[in-house]
Design a protein around this motif. Structure first.
Motif, PDB file in Angstrom:
ATOM      1  N   ASP A 400       0.848  -1.254   0.060  1.00 17.07           N
ATOM      2  CA  ASP A 400      -0.048  -0.159  -0.064  1.00 17.07           C
ATOM      3  C   ASP A 400       0.925   1.398  -0.091  1.00 17.07           C
ATOM      4  O   ASP A 400       0.574   2.324  -0.848  1.00 17.07           O
ATOM      5  N   THR A 422      -9.195   2.737  -2.330  1.00 19.79           N
ATOM      6  CA  THR A 422      -8.926   1.613  -1.448  1.00 19.79           C
ATOM      7  C   THR A 422     -10.206   0.634  -1.983  1.00 19.79           C
ATOM      8  O   THR A 422     -11.355   1.109  -1.875  1.00 19.79           O
ATOM      9  N   ARG A 426      -7.184  -2.810  -0.232  1.00 18.94           N
ATOM     10  CA  ARG A 426      -5.751  -2.602  -0.851  1.00 18.94           C
ATOM     11  C   ARG A 426      -5.844  -1.093  -1.455  1.00 18.94           C
ATOM     12  O   ARG A 426      -6.711  -0.685  -1.919  1.00 18.94           O
ATOM     13  N   ARG A 427      -4.781  -0.425  -1.265  1.00 19.79           N
ATOM     14  CA  ARG A 427      -4.629   0.741  -1.949  1.00 19.79           C
ATOM     15  C   ARG A 427      -4.077   0.620  -3.445  1.00 19.79           C
ATOM     16  O   ARG A 427      -3.263  -0.273  -3.629  1.00 19.79           O
TER      17      ARG A 427
END
Length: 463
Positions: A400, A422, A426-427
């Motif tokens: 991330d 996001t 997850r980024r």
């Protein structure tokens, strides 16, 4: 009069110069907001300032803080750039200075909205008998659609919400996918239903609502006022709900089906993507933006309702001093605004400029360019995590923190602009291809810049 003509021409020249600079202009550049604020600040002068000087001062102050959102390499927030005819029409609308409240305040504004609304329904496959309110954006469109929904489901339960309000009313249950757009929640707050009324429904791998989970939720809820918010175009992945099956489920339980189709509803305008929104015509209300994929000026969006009488009952009002109010629903009767800008002129012009084939080609081209983006970034060693079914691409660059650094570097570099998001914990970088002027060369140039910046940032790639 000569001074006015000269002033307007100077303004048009400035606007044209800016638009012509977009293909090579840095998309986003670092700016010191305090310095920019100071350029606009200072005491309000006591004496009048000549209009031409005011215009020059505005251009000087604003220029360093302009983001090339209308340009071909801006891939943030699912927005396009206003087309030439639509922009020119919007300039005329400002010059004409019309109040689009009703056909008394501006017959031309209402006529333009009526014609453009008819074309929009044809393009999107919405029933011709539906109403079309011209609003500011997806938030206003969702609020209007859900206001109509609130009216009808409570009327079915014997409750007049416009007269009696919500205290003592039967509880309204609202079902929506877990990956709904945040404007749905805010609409529920604005309408007094509150987010406690919301029952999230699980979604499938790409973020579309799970029809089996929806069926179970409706069955378990039992009878009562029910609204279901569906989605055409997941804001991250572009995935569309199974609208035909979902609407059938909603109606079998006596509920109202609202479709948030801010950008994804435009899939209906192309034979290549129409299957993604099959069954949309069976819904009860729809929200759709024009300043996204249709490349119209801000603030342009549409609230459609299969029941014009319900739409007007939820949104309109009349007063003795408002000449022309209380007739057939039009203009402000279908929105939450009275002193409305005549945005229908730009919609009419933009649709005329593109035509039916042009709108379809715009949708198809953006989808193809999104796939090109995904293929290019995949080939460069990065992870594309979504199925690219429309114009949305989600990309991971490792962990991330590394992904956030890549996003920040891209936004600072200026070659292109993409945002972060996001999704599923997850980024990711979110790339939205919505601009009519974007070319394959723009995509390739952007892929190269992203790869250059990403490979220059430390950390291990995960693919």
């Amino acid at each position: 009069m000569d001074e006015l003509r000269h002033l307007f021409r100077r303004a048009a020249d400035h606007a044209a110069d800016y638009r012509l600079s977009l293909p090579e202009r840095p998309v986003g550049v670092p700016v010191d907001q305090a310095v920019l604020n100071e350029a606009f600040a200072g005491p309000l002068p006591d004496a009048p300032t000549p209009p031409e000087r005011v215009l020059a001062e505005l251009v000087t102050a604003a220029e360093p803080g302009l983001v090339a959102t209308a340009g071909p390499r801006y891939f943030g927030f699912v927005v396009g750039g206003a087309s030439p005819a639509a922009t020119a029409a919007d300039m005329l609308a400002a010059g004409w200075d019309q109040i689009a409240f009703n056909a008394v305040t501006s017959p031309a504004a209402v006529a333009a909205e009526t014609a453009a609304g008819t074309w929009l329904k044809e393009l999107l496959g919405i029933p011709a008998t539906a109403s079309a309110g011209f609003v500011t954006g997806g938030q206003a469109a969702n609020t209007a659609g859900l206001a109509a929904a609130r009216h009808q489901v409570l009327a079915d339960a014997g409750w007049d919400v416009e007269r009696r309000g919500l205290p003592g009313a039967p509880a309204v249950r609202v079902f929506a996918g877990a990956e709904r757009h945040a404007t749905i929640d805010r609409s529920l707050r604005l309408l007094g239903l509150g987010t406690d009324a919301l029952h999230p429904v699980s979604t499938g791998p790409q973020g579309a609502i799970d029809p089996d989970a929806l069926a179970a939720a409706l069955r378990d809820a039992g009878p009562g006022p029910t609204i279901v918010c569906l989605q055409a175009g997941n804001v991250n992945t572009g995935a569309c709900d199974d609208l035909r099956r979902a609407c059938d489920l909603v109606h079998r339980h006596g509920g109202w089906a609202h479709v948030d189709g801010a950008f994804g509803l435009w899939a209906a305008a192309s034979p290549a993507t129409r299957h993604l929104v099959d069954g949309l015509e069976t819904a009860d209300s729809w929200a759709c933006d024009g300043h996204k994929w249709l490349n119209l000026p801000y603030d342009t969006a549409f609230a459609f309702c299969a029941r014009p009488d319900v739409h007007a009952a939820a949104m309109s009002y009349a007063a003795a001093y408002l000449v022309g109010s209380g007739g057939a629903p039009a203009g402000a009767d279908l929105t939450a605004e009275s002193s409305r800008r005549a945005r229908g002129f730009a919609v009419w012009a933009g649709l005329r400029e593109l035509g039916r084939d042009g709108v379809a080609a715009l949708v198809e081209r953006c989808c193809a360019l999104a796939r090109r983006f995904a293929d290019g970034l995949n080939a460069a060693g990065f992870e594309v995590v979504n199925d690219v079914v429309l114009n949305q691409v989600l990309v991971g660059f490792g962990d991330d923190a590394r992904t956030d650094r890549v996003v920040a570097a891209v936004q600072t570099d200026g070659t292109c602009w993409a945002g972060g998001t996001t999704w599923r914990g997850r980024r990711l970088m979110r790339i939205s291809v919505s601009n009519a002027t974007t070319t394959e060369a723009d995509v390739d140039r952007s892929v190269a810049a992203i790869a250059r910046l990403a490979h220059g940032i430390g950390g291990e790639l995960v693919h």
